[in-house]
Structure formats: structure tokens, C-alpha cells
Design an enzyme around this catalytic site. Structure first.
Site, PDB file in Angstrom:
ATOM      1  CE  LYS A 163       9.798  -2.213  -8.809  1.00  0.00           C
ATOM      2  NZ  LYS A 163      10.228  -3.178  -9.734  1.00  0.00           N
ATOM      3  CD  GLU A 188      14.778 -11.948 -12.389  1.00  0.00           C
ATOM      4  OE1 GLU A 188      14.378 -12.718 -11.762  1.00  0.00           O
ATOM      5  OE2 GLU A 188      14.266 -10.948 -13.026  1.00  0.00           O
ATOM      6  CG  ASN A 202       2.278   0.591   3.868  1.00  0.00           C
ATOM      7  OD1 ASN A 202       1.883  -0.478   3.529  1.00  0.00           O
ATOM      8  ND2 ASN A 202       3.390   1.157   3.615  1.00  0.00           N
ATOM      9  N   GLY A 203       0.732  -1.176   6.072  1.00  0.00           N
ATOM     10  CA  GLY A 203       1.050  -2.091   7.020  1.00  0.00           C
ATOM     11  C   GLY A 203       0.272  -3.260   7.532  1.00  0.00           C
ATOM     12  CD1 TRP A 210      -0.689  -6.187  -3.874  1.00  0.00           C
ATOM     13  CD2 TRP A 210      -0.264  -6.570  -1.811  1.00  0.00           C
ATOM     14  NE1 TRP A 210      -0.331  -7.367  -4.054  1.00  0.00           N
ATOM     15  CE2 TRP A 210      -0.181  -7.910  -2.884  1.00  0.00           C
ATOM     16  CE3 TRP A 210       0.027  -6.970  -0.456  1.00  0.00           C
ATOM     17  CZ2 TRP A 210       0.373  -8.889  -2.352  1.00  0.00           C
ATOM     18  CZ3 TRP A 210       0.333  -8.297  -0.055  1.00  0.00           C
ATOM     19  CH2 TRP A 210       0.480  -9.208  -1.041  1.00  0.00           C
ATOM     20  CD  GLU A 244       7.630 -10.191 -11.963  1.00  0.00           C
ATOM     21  OE1 GLU A 244       7.158  -9.854 -11.187  1.00  0.00           O
ATOM     22  OE2 GLU A 244       8.754 -10.196 -12.342  1.00  0.00           O
ATOM     23  CE  LYS A 274      10.915 -10.216 -13.973  1.00  0.00           C
ATOM     24  NZ  LYS A 274      12.054  -9.795 -12.924  1.00  0.00           N
ATOM     25  CG  HIS A 323      17.186 -36.528 -12.261  1.00  0.00           C
ATOM     26  ND1 HIS A 323      17.438 -37.798 -12.258  1.00  0.00           N
ATOM     27  CD2 HIS A 323      18.214 -35.810 -12.739  1.00  0.00           C
ATOM     28  CE1 HIS A 323      18.659 -37.835 -12.574  1.00  0.00           C
ATOM     29  NE2 HIS A 323      19.182 -36.439 -12.870  1.00  0.00           N
ATOM     30  CB  CYS A 347      -0.955  -0.028   1.267  1.00  0.00           C
ATOM     31  SG  CYS A 347      -1.879  -1.306   1.445  1.00  0.00           S
ATOM     32  NE  ARG A 389       4.479   2.003  -0.823  1.00  0.00           N
ATOM     33  CZ  ARG A 389       5.525   1.693  -0.092  1.00  0.00           C
ATOM     34  NH1 ARG A 389       6.803   2.244  -0.826  1.00  0.00           N
ATOM     35  NH2 ARG A 389       5.526   1.013   1.004  1.00  0.00           N
TER      36      ARG A 389
HETATM   37  O1  M6R Z   1      12.455  -4.823  -3.422  1.00  0.00           O
HETATM   38  P1  M6R Z   1      13.007  -6.135  -3.406  1.00  0.00           P
HETATM   39  O2  M6R Z   1      14.263  -6.133  -4.277  1.00  0.00           O
HETATM   40  O3  M6R Z   1      13.542  -6.302  -2.041  1.00  0.00           O
HETATM   41  O4  M6R Z   1      11.721  -6.991  -3.890  1.00  0.00           O
HETATM   42  C1  M6R Z   1      12.115  -8.577  -3.839  1.00  0.00           C
HETATM   43  C2  M6R Z   1      10.835  -8.917  -4.616  1.00  0.00           C
HETATM   44  O5  M6R Z   1       9.737  -8.790  -4.388  1.00  0.00           O
HETATM   45  C3  M6R Z   1      11.273  -8.516  -6.000  1.00  0.00           C
HETATM   46  O6  M6R Z   1      12.638  -8.614  -6.613  1.00  0.00           O
HETATM   47  C4  M6R Z   1      10.180  -9.379  -7.130  1.00  0.00           C
HETATM   48  O7  M6R Z   1      10.464 -10.498  -7.274  1.00  0.00           O
HETATM   49  C5  M6R Z   1      10.069  -8.720  -8.326  1.00  0.00           C
HETATM   50  N1  M6R Z   1       9.588  -7.322  -8.746  1.00  0.00           N
HETATM   51  C6  M6R Z   1       9.846  -9.377  -9.602  1.00  0.00           C
HETATM   52  O8  M6R Z   1      10.313  -8.796 -10.770  1.00  0.00           O
END
Ligand code: M6R
Length: 604
Positions: free
Chosen positions: A599, A481, A100-101, A74, A488, A485, A504, A2, A27
């Protein structure tokens, strides 16, 4: 997660709040709301399910107020809905709150104070706003005193902004664990979850710290502790360029950020190398790392993958074992630590709660730590012993791209600095700064080839439901990675696998037409990976091979440039980021705001 924003001024603050919320949308974006205190009884409260633009459509020109608070959500407690959207007004309208929290003891608070209160939603925040109202009613407290008293009873993480509609000449804010900054202008003040939320108004910011409460009027900022001690804190100038937050002519931030990667490498090079190619990082920090007997890298998601991609280089050049851990596991199942453990927290945002809970524990154990983050002033940067910054500029798209390559680059520079200080030959190049200049060019070349990737997406991934990425060594780290990408933002179920491991078990999932993307940059294992690709091909898979020039074969899909192994991940990932980008765009999704995500993940 949030984002919250609040403002008091001598003119209508609605527009500024809305702009702030747009900037905070990364956020969370499942619902949003704004409250403005004004002459109308109770003020104006508007909320909408969905992104900020849904809220913007509901705001009428008549809505006005010289003090207001806004929120983009969020969901944690309660589904995304208008009822659960913030701001929350207490039952009898005495106070209005954004949060937020996560409040951990909300059930106990409800039990203690709200037996006779009618609640309309399911959020922990609605409990808090009503607790404050109860304290005002039962104990005759004003809003600020009731807020303070409530804060002494709340357990959990929060950044709050609170308005008493009968006192439109002020508002209050407080924080614990969740980020909150104060923005200062000549005749206005703001609060926001980060600098981006306020930078269109001011770059003069003050940090609010855990356990403090602030009273904001147009011409004053009064910070105090919960027991009433006044705190004097002068503003600092935020280093955020307002223009760098704009998307420009790009359709999505993600594409802009992918294309910024060569520039980020140049910035890192300029910041961390001097003219002679020596690394500019505090020598005490380098000494501490050199003296450690094991490095523990703690991170989540993409940042975790960056740690994995840099591990081999760190081990080779520092000559120290490196363990890379998922933060959410590490904190609660801490392995046996070596006597001279050194912790590196990798985090784009510097706010990730999973990583922070580990840092809190390592601090309690007095273990030395470094945070590598993109956000100066972030919680992880402040709470670790040292911090290094990624120089990537604001990363707005939820899918992280430029922070990933910046993290690998900075870890590589760190490893190089230790090797340089030790003075030995550990396989490091004689001039890493020069190697970075070359990489910058190769990355640009990858970006220029983007239409080839776009075509491949149209050909191989138009309707697929799943996909596999395989590789060995650093290619395996990149495969993880690349899969993250793709999944997500395109919702294609994608998995990254060690190429040798597929057979396996997971090979059972290969059917006719299943896309398997093979990554080949490793001299030692390329024939094995090709063998694994043949295995899946003979079971019907559609293989797409990304191989470096010296290992490429005629029918490979994409030829990667030959670069030193320790920099291979920086170029391999670019066409794979583009692959995810085009797969999402071709399917008509909002590339920058994938569903269910945010994010900055500030809940555990
Ligand atoms: O801000 P951070 O790098 O600590 O965030 C960690 C993950 O939430 C972040 O890397 C997330 O996996 C990415 N947004 C994915 O693209």
C-alpha cells in the site's frame, strides 16, 4: 515498504505485536516475523514466508516475552523467504533488529566491518545488525552506543527497532526518512510504522523525527539526537477510530471502501464548506495558489490519475496552467519551472518516496508547496508548507478507491475556493457544496447497481487476458485509473487509452473477443468516441459502453447519471472500481492484497 512494530510491557507482548502486524500488512505481506526477549537463552524468534496468518500459525502459546519487535516485509533486497524475513539476529546473537527502508551504503558497510561474518540471507538489514554487533565486540560499546555509532555511518532510509537480549527491560528505535511513531500507555510503550499498528493499545502518540534515537522502557521514553541532546516531546491524541479499521461484514476492505465513497464526500463537504457554502481553507494558502503562474501536481499511481482527472477544472476555475507529473520522473528530469511555480503533492499515504524526493528538492529551491493526503502527520504533510486532508478514513485495501475520489473532490474544492476569492465567473457553480450533496446521491445510486456490474464481469471478463479502456478528456483520465484498478488486482493486462489514439498503433492488439470498455460523458467528443468503438468492434472487440444518460444509446452496458462535467469522474469511476473488484474476486484472488504490491511505497 515494510511495517515494523515493537512493544515493552509488564506482560506478554506477543498478541499485541501480532495484531499490530496485521494492521500493518497493507505495507507488505511477503514474509513476517516476531522476536521476543525472555528468560530463554537468545529469546524466541519466529518467521514465516507469506502473510501474517502464516506467521500466526507458527506462534505457540509458549512464546512469551515482555519486550518484542515484529516486522511485515515487502522485499527490496533479497527474495521473499524465511531467511530474508525480519527480525534479523546478529551472528552471535548480541542484538536483534527490524528495519523498514533501504540502506544505500550496505556494500561499503559490509566491506568495512563484516569480512569475517557469516551471513545467512541477502538483506541490507542483516548487514546493519551485524555492524552493530561488530561495534559492540571491537569497541567495547553497549548496544545503544553501538547502535548510535552505526546510525552515524548508515546512508539511506530507515526505521529501526533494536533489542539487546541481555537487557529485556528496554528497546531502542531510530528513524531517517521512513515513518515511525511512539505509542504511550500507563505502563507500556510501543513503536509502530503508523498509528494503525498501535491504536488497539493507545491513541497517545509521539512523533520520532529523523536523526533521533529513542530508548523505551515500560515507564519511560527517552528521545535524543545522535550527539546525545535530550528532546522533550509530549504525546498528541491520534484521530483514528479503531472501529473504522475493521472490515465488518464485508468480504474485502476494497468493497467496503468503494461503498464508503458517498460518506467521504459528505465528510469533505462538512469539513471544507461553511453553512453559507463558502470554502473553509486558509485564505493565505488560497492567495498563494491564486498568485502562482503555474501549478505542478506531483504524484504516483492512482494519485497521479486523480491529478489528471482534476486538471481541467483547476485550469478553468483558477485560470492558471496546470501540469500533472509522475513523481519518479519529475524529480530527476525537472522541467523548466515558471517563476511563480506552486507545487501540489497528492498522496493517499503521505509517505510515497518518489513524491518525497521531489518535495525535498522543491524545498531546497524554496518553492511553495501543498500536500493533499489522507494521513495527518505523514512525512509529505509535515514537510510541505501546507497540508489539506482527505477525510477518507483509513484506506486498507492496496487498490486505492476512496482516496482517489476524495483527491479529485478536494482539488475541485480548492479550485472553487480560488475562484470564489477572486470573485469572478469562471464557469464554477454558484454553490459547489450543494452540487456535492447531489453527487453523494448519484454515487450511492452507482453502488446500488453493483449487481449489474457483477453480471457484466461474469459475462465479459471470465477468462480474458487483456482489456482496454478508452475515453476522451476527463474520460481518458478515468480510463487510466480504471485500467490500473483492473490490472493490479485481477492481473488482466489492462490499458487506458485516449480513444482517438488507439488507432495509431495499439488497435493491432484487438482480436476477436478483446474487451474494450468505452467511457462516454463528454458532450464535445462523444460521437468521436463512439466512432472509435465502432472501429474496434469491426475488428472483433467486445465493447462495453458506460455512457451518461443524456448521451446513452440502447445497447450501452451501463448508464451513468448526468452530472456536471467537473464531477463526472466521481461517478464514472465507481462502476469501474466495482468491475475490477468483481473481476479479481471471480478469479479467486485476495482482492485486498494483490501480488507483488504494497500500500505504501516508501522506496524509490
Ligand atoms: O500513497 P500514494 O497515493 O502516494 O501512493 C501512490 C501509489 O502507490 C498508489 O496510488 C497506487 O497506485 C495505488 N495503491 C493503486 O491502487
Amino acid at each position: 515498504m515494510c511495517g515494523i512494530v515493537g512493544m515493552i510491557a509488564n506482560e506478554n507482548v506477543c498478541e499485541v505485536l501480532l495484531k499490530g502486524l496485521e494492521r500493518l500488512e497493507y505495507r507488505g505481506y511477503d514474509s513476517a516475523g516476531i522476536y521476543l526477549a525472555n528468560q530463554e537463552e537468545g529469546g524466541s524468534l519466529v518467521k514465516a514466508q507469506g502473510p501474517i496468518k502464516a506467521l500466526a500459525h507458527k506462534i505457540t502459546p509458549a512464546m512469551h516475552g515482555t519486550v518484542g519487535i515484529g516486522h511485515t516485509r515487502w522485499a527490496t533486497h533479497g527474495v521473499p523467504s524465511e531467511a530474508n524475513a525480519h527480525p534479523h539476529r546478529s551472528e552471535h546473537g548480541k542484538v536483534v533488529l527490524v528495519h523498514n527502508g533501504v540502506i544505500e551504503n550496505y556494500k561499503e558497510l559490509k566491506e568495512m566491518y563484516l569480512k569475517d561474518t557469516t551471513l545467512t540471507g541477502e538483506t541490507d538489514t542483516e548487514i546493519v545488525v551485524n555492524v552493530i554487533e561488530q561495534l559492540m565486540a571491537n569497541e567495547g560499546l553497549d548496544a545503544k552506543s553501538a547502535f548510535k555509532k552505526a546510525l552515524t555511518q548508515i546512508q539511506g532510509s530507515y526505521a529501526f527497532a533494536l533489542i539487546d537480549p541481555t537487557q529485556p527491560d528496554r528497546f531502542y528505535a531510530a528513524k531517517n526518512k521512513s515513518p515511525l511513531l511512539i505509542g504511550c500507555g500507563p505502563d507500556f510503550h510501543l513503536v509502530g510504522s503508523d498509528a494503525l499498528a498501535m491504536i488497539h493499545q493507545t491513541n497517545q502518540l509521539i512523533e520520532l523525527q529523523d536523526g533521533e534515537i529513542v530508548t523505551l522502557t515500560t515507564d519511560s521514553v527517552i528521545i535524543e539526537t545522535l550527539d546525545g541532546q535530550k528532546i522533550q516531546r509530549t504525546p498528541y491524541e491520534a484521530q483514528v477510530d479503531n472501529d473504522s479499521i475493521d472490515k465488518g461484514t464485508y468480504p474485502f476492505y476494497m468493497l467496503k471502501e468503494i461503498e464508503e465513497q458517498p460518506l467521504v464526500i459528505r465528510r469533505l463537504q462538512q469539513k471544507y464548506f461553511d453553512q453559507t457554502g463558502n470554502v473553509r481553507i486558509d485564505s493565505d494558502l488560497i492567495q498563494k495558489i491564486a498568485a502562482s503562474d503555474r501549478l505542478y501536481i506531483v504524484a504516483c499511481g492512482t494519485s497521479y490519475h486523480a491529478g489528471l482527472a482534476a486538471k481541467a477544472t483547476l485550469e478553468a476555475w483558477i485560470k492558471t496552467p496546470v501540469e500533472v507529473h509522475v513523481a519518479s520522473e519529475f524529480g530527476y528530469h525537472m522541467p523548466l519551472l515558471t517563476p511563480k511555480a506552486f507545487f501540489i503533492f497528492l498522496s493517499q499515504s503521505g509517505e510515497t518516496a518518489d513524491s518525497r524526493q521531489v518535495l525535498v528538492k522543491t524545498n531546497q529551491l524554496h518553492l511553495p508547496s501543498l500536500t493533499i493526503t489522507n494521513v495527518p502527520g505523514s512525512t509529505l504533510a509535515r514537510e510541505a508548507d501546507a497540508a489539506l486532508f482527505l477525510e477518507a478514513g483509513p484506506e486498507i485495501a492496496v487498490a486505492s478507491t476512496k482516496a482517489y475520489t476524495a483527491q479529485i473532490s478536494l482539488l475541485t474544492i480548492l479550485a472553487y475556493a480560488v475562484a470564489q476569492q477572486r470573485g469572478g465567473n469562471y464557469g464554477q457553480p454558484s454553490d459547489l457544496s450543494h452540487e456535492f450533496s447531489l453527487i453523494e446521491e448519484k454515487m450511492t445510486q452507482m453502488i446500488e447497481d453493483k449487481s449489474a456490474i457483477h453480471q457484466a464481469v461474469k459475462h465479459y471478463l471470465p477468462t480474458t487476458r487483456n482489456a482496454f479502456f478508452i475515453g476522451r478528456g476527463v474520460d481518458y483520465a478515468v480510463a487510466l485509473e480504471a485500467a490500473l484498478k483492473l490490472k493490479e488486482i485481477s492481473y488482466i493486462q489492462a490499458e487506458g487509452f485516449a480513444a482517438g489514439e488507439l488507432k495509431h498503433g495499439t488497435i493491432a492488439l484487438i482480436e476477436t473477443g478483446t474487451p474494450v470498455i468505452g467511457l462516454i460523458t463528454d458532450e464535445a467528443t462523444h460521437t468521436h468516441t463512439r466512432g472509435n468503438l465502432e472501429e474496434v468492434k469491426s475488428r472483433g472487440a467486445e465493447t462495453m459502453i458506460f455512457a451518461k444518460a443524456s448521451l446513452a444509446q440502447a445497447d450501452d452496458l451501463f448508464v451513468l447519471p448526468d452530472v456536471p462535467d467537473y464531477l463526472a469522474s466521481l461517478v464514472t469511476i465507481i462502476p469501474l472500481q466495482l468491475l475490477a473488484y468483481y473481476a479479481s474476486d471471480e478469479r479467486g484472488y485476495d482482492v485486498d492484497k494483490p501480488r507483488n504490491l504494497a500500500k505504501s511505497v516508501t522506496v524509490e
